[in-house]
Design a protein around this motif. Sequence first.
Motif, PDB file in Angstrom:
ATOM      1  N   ALA A 174     -23.524 -25.192  36.266  1.00  9.09           N
ATOM      2  CA  ALA A 174     -23.989 -25.556  34.928  1.00  9.09           C
ATOM      3  C   ALA A 174     -24.909 -24.476  34.358  1.00  9.09           C
ATOM      4  N   LEU A 175     -25.501 -23.669  35.231  1.00  7.59           N
ATOM      5  CA  LEU A 175     -26.335 -22.553  34.787  1.00  7.59           C
ATOM      6  C   LEU A 175     -25.496 -21.306  34.508  1.00  7.59           C
ATOM      7  N   GLY A 176     -24.175 -21.432  34.662  1.00  2.00           N
ATOM      8  CA  GLY A 176     -23.277 -20.314  34.405  1.00  2.00           C
ATOM      9  C   GLY A 176     -23.108 -19.374  35.578  1.00  2.00           C
ATOM     10  N   VAL A 177     -23.567 -19.787  36.780  1.00  2.39           N
ATOM     11  CA  VAL A 177     -23.536 -18.907  37.954  1.00  2.39           C
ATOM     12  C   VAL A 177     -22.435 -19.373  38.907  1.00  2.39           C
ATOM     13  N   PRO A 178     -21.543 -18.471  39.328  1.00  2.00           N
ATOM     14  CA  PRO A 178     -20.489 -18.859  40.273  1.00  2.00           C
ATOM     15  C   PRO A 178     -21.059 -19.262  41.631  1.00  2.00           C
ATOM     16  N   VAL A 179     -20.366 -20.184  42.292  1.00  2.00           N
ATOM     17  CA  VAL A 179     -20.733 -20.637  43.635  1.00  2.00           C
ATOM     18  C   VAL A 179     -19.614 -20.249  44.590  1.00  2.00           C
ATOM     19  N   VAL A 180     -19.932 -19.399  45.550  1.00  3.44           N
ATOM     20  CA  VAL A 180     -18.975 -18.980  46.579  1.00  3.44           C
ATOM     21  C   VAL A 180     -19.429 -19.594  47.896  1.00  3.44           C
ATOM     22  N   VAL A 181     -18.522 -20.271  48.584  1.00  7.49           N
ATOM     23  CA  VAL A 181     -18.904 -20.969  49.813  1.00  7.49           C
ATOM     24  C   VAL A 181     -18.071 -20.485  50.999  1.00  7.49           C
ATOM     25  N   GLY A 182     -18.611 -20.720  52.192  1.00  7.15           N
ATOM     26  CA  GLY A 182     -17.899 -20.374  53.411  1.00  7.15           C
ATOM     27  C   GLY A 182     -18.530 -21.068  54.597  1.00  7.15           C
ATOM     28  N   GLY A 183     -17.883 -20.946  55.741  1.00  5.73           N
ATOM     29  CA  GLY A 183     -18.392 -21.585  56.951  1.00  5.73           C
ATOM     30  C   GLY A 183     -17.391 -22.568  57.518  1.00  5.73           C
ATOM     31  N   VAL A 212     -17.727 -11.428  44.543  1.00  6.70           N
ATOM     32  CA  VAL A 212     -18.921 -11.151  43.745  1.00  6.70           C
ATOM     33  C   VAL A 212     -18.607 -10.109  42.669  1.00  6.70           C
ATOM     34  N   ARG A 213     -17.762  -9.157  43.014  1.00  5.24           N
ATOM     35  CA  ARG A 213     -17.438  -8.088  42.066  1.00  5.24           C
ATOM     36  C   ARG A 213     -16.354  -8.479  41.063  1.00  5.24           C
ATOM     37  N   GLU A 214     -15.516  -9.467  41.418  1.00  4.48           N
ATOM     38  CA  GLU A 214     -14.364  -9.776  40.566  1.00  4.48           C
ATOM     39  C   GLU A 214     -14.516 -11.052  39.742  1.00  4.48           C
ATOM     40  N   LEU A 215     -15.355 -11.992  40.160  1.00  4.52           N
ATOM     41  CA  LEU A 215     -15.473 -13.243  39.418  1.00  4.52           C
ATOM     42  C   LEU A 215     -16.015 -12.999  38.014  1.00  4.52           C
ATOM     43  N   PRO A 216     -15.629 -13.834  37.048  1.00  2.00           N
ATOM     44  CA  PRO A 216     -16.166 -13.683  35.695  1.00  2.00           C
ATOM     45  C   PRO A 216     -17.692 -13.732  35.708  1.00  2.00           C
ATOM     46  N   PRO A 217     -18.343 -12.962  34.842  1.00  2.83           N
ATOM     47  CA  PRO A 217     -19.815 -12.900  34.855  1.00  2.83           C
ATOM     48  C   PRO A 217     -20.488 -14.227  34.521  1.00  2.83           C
ATOM     49  N   VAL A 218     -19.789 -15.079  33.786  1.00  3.35           N
ATOM     50  CA  VAL A 218     -20.336 -16.402  33.463  1.00  3.35           C
ATOM     51  C   VAL A 218     -19.347 -17.459  33.937  1.00  3.35           C
ATOM     52  N   ASP A 219     -19.809 -18.355  34.778  1.00  2.00           N
ATOM     53  CA  ASP A 219     -18.952 -19.411  35.307  1.00  2.00           C
ATOM     54  C   ASP A 219     -18.855 -20.539  34.281  1.00  2.00           C
ATOM     55  N   PRO A 220     -17.649 -20.909  33.888  1.00  2.00           N
ATOM     56  CA  PRO A 220     -17.525 -21.991  32.901  1.00  2.00           C
ATOM     57  C   PRO A 220     -17.875 -23.362  33.449  1.00  2.00           C
ATOM     58  N   GLY A 221     -18.013 -23.483  34.755  1.00  2.00           N
ATOM     59  CA  GLY A 221     -18.344 -24.765  35.364  1.00  2.00           C
ATOM     60  C   GLY A 221     -17.099 -25.550  35.716  1.00  2.00           C
ATOM     61  N   PRO A 222     -17.250 -26.529  36.619  1.00  2.00           N
ATOM     62  CA  PRO A 222     -16.092 -27.329  37.038  1.00  2.00           C
ATOM     63  C   PRO A 222     -15.637 -28.254  35.925  1.00  2.00           C
ATOM     64  N   ALA A 223     -14.368 -28.610  35.965  1.00  3.95           N
ATOM     65  CA  ALA A 223     -13.851 -29.573  34.995  1.00  3.95           C
ATOM     66  C   ALA A 223     -14.504 -30.923  35.217  1.00  3.95           C
ATOM     67  N   ALA A 224     -14.755 -31.622  34.134  1.00  2.00           N
ATOM     68  CA  ALA A 224     -15.374 -32.941  34.241  1.00  2.00           C
ATOM     69  C   ALA A 224     -14.461 -33.874  35.022  1.00  2.00           C
ATOM     70  N   ALA A 225     -15.052 -34.626  35.936  1.00  2.50           N
ATOM     71  CA  ALA A 225     -14.256 -35.535  36.767  1.00  2.50           C
ATOM     72  C   ALA A 225     -14.922 -36.901  36.830  1.00  2.50           C
ATOM     73  N   VAL A 226     -14.084 -37.924  36.833  1.00  6.60           N
ATOM     74  CA  VAL A 226     -14.594 -39.292  36.940  1.00  6.60           C
ATOM     75  C   VAL A 226     -14.799 -39.609  38.422  1.00  6.60           C
ATOM     76  N   GLY A 227     -15.969 -40.164  38.758  1.00 10.54           N
ATOM     77  CA  GLY A 227     -16.248 -40.491  40.151  1.00 10.54           C
ATOM     78  C   GLY A 227     -15.275 -41.534  40.680  1.00 10.54           C
ATOM     79  N   HIS A 228     -14.666 -41.269  41.814  1.00 15.42           N
ATOM     80  CA  HIS A 228     -13.718 -42.198  42.409  1.00 15.42           C
ATOM     81  C   HIS A 228     -14.454 -43.122  43.382  1.00 15.42           C
ATOM     82  N   PRO A 229     -13.825 -44.227  43.813  1.00 11.55           N
ATOM     83  CA  PRO A 229     -14.520 -45.184  44.699  1.00 11.55           C
ATOM     84  C   PRO A 229     -15.077 -44.541  45.956  1.00 11.55           C
ATOM     85  N   GLY A 230     -14.334 -43.607  46.556  1.00  9.12           N
ATOM     86  CA  GLY A 230     -14.826 -42.951  47.761  1.00  9.12           C
ATOM     87  C   GLY A 230     -16.078 -42.154  47.504  1.00  9.12           C
ATOM     88  N   GLU A 231     -16.146 -41.510  46.354  1.00  5.78           N
ATOM     89  CA  GLU A 231     -17.327 -40.721  46.017  1.00  5.78           C
ATOM     90  C   GLU A 231     -18.548 -41.622  45.865  1.00  5.78           C
TER      91      GLU A 231
END
Length: 346
Positions: A174-183, A212-231
């Motif tokens: 939401a701050l426009g910063v990409p999140v890269v995860v691993g592990g 880090v070098r290739e991702l767009p400089p501003v992250d548009p953020g995830p698409a809005a999603a409706v919380g499902h029962p499991g969530e």
Amino acid sequence: MGTAPPEASRTSLHAQYWDALVAADRFAALRAVKALKDGGCSTAELLDDLVVPAQQRIGDLWVSGEWGVAQEHAATAVNEGLVHWLCSFSAPPSEEAPLVVVACVAGERHAMPALVVAEGLALEGLRVHYLGADPDPADLLAQVELLRPRAVLLSATLSASLASTKALFAGVRALGVPVVVGGRAFGGDARRAETLGATAYAPDVATAVRLVRELPPVDPGPAAAVGHPGEVEGGRIAERQHEIVPTVLGLLTADAGPTPGVSRAELVDHVRHVLGSLAAALVSEDESILVETRDWLAHLLTSRGAGPDLVARLWAAVGAALGEQTTARRALDRTAPGRLDVEVPA
């Protein structure tokens, strides 16, 4: 820099390094690393071929019950110290180099993977702000808002630490910063990462650098999603874990009395791990997380001499403690020991 040491000499120095970790002797470990470095081994080689495999071996010895927690922590401390020493020789980054924030996800105390990533990125010339293990999500978001990094890289080893990541990933993006995860917790590919709302998944440092070098400089953020029962149920379990654990322990004791081969403190940790993995499986709609936890726990408990039925009893007790949370109970039923009909995402 000298010539790379002969294979026999390198093998001997690797063995000396391992012996130093076993003895928690940081001076002996440093001597072995210095000899390898003076012989021409690069920092990247030492991280990939010496430090990381040693940490995996440390973890395996703990799982098998051959090492206790104290010995594991002592060896890990020496290993982590050598990462810092090795990487202190890297050239300082340019002021114009991209800045990245590196940390574990909240609740994740296995800091070594994140540390290796942080130092690996620094070796590639990036500016790195390293926050370490188990950061408070609000503090992490405040750091991101203050620093405005090129990306945030987050590590998770235990799947039980994934339950609360969806909100964190959304907050960073939401701050426009990409999140890269691993592990290891992400299962070896991008599926869980994408479901939880990360921008991208990186299996290794080289991929992280490229992203880090290739991702767009501003992250548009995830698409809005409706919380499902499991969530919804997963979030409730994560929030009420402190209330559910005593109930599960009481049911286990009433069921069969004390548990041979497992102390009460260890049993508490195992119950928390199952609940965390259940919450993560529900939030991510990925029951293979529970299968992985079930099989890992069975291996760990068997190695420690616990009864072969303990995982089944634990699964049943957790299910009974959850009451009317039907989605969670169905997930436990489908992944119970002996059940083979779990659908793993394609």
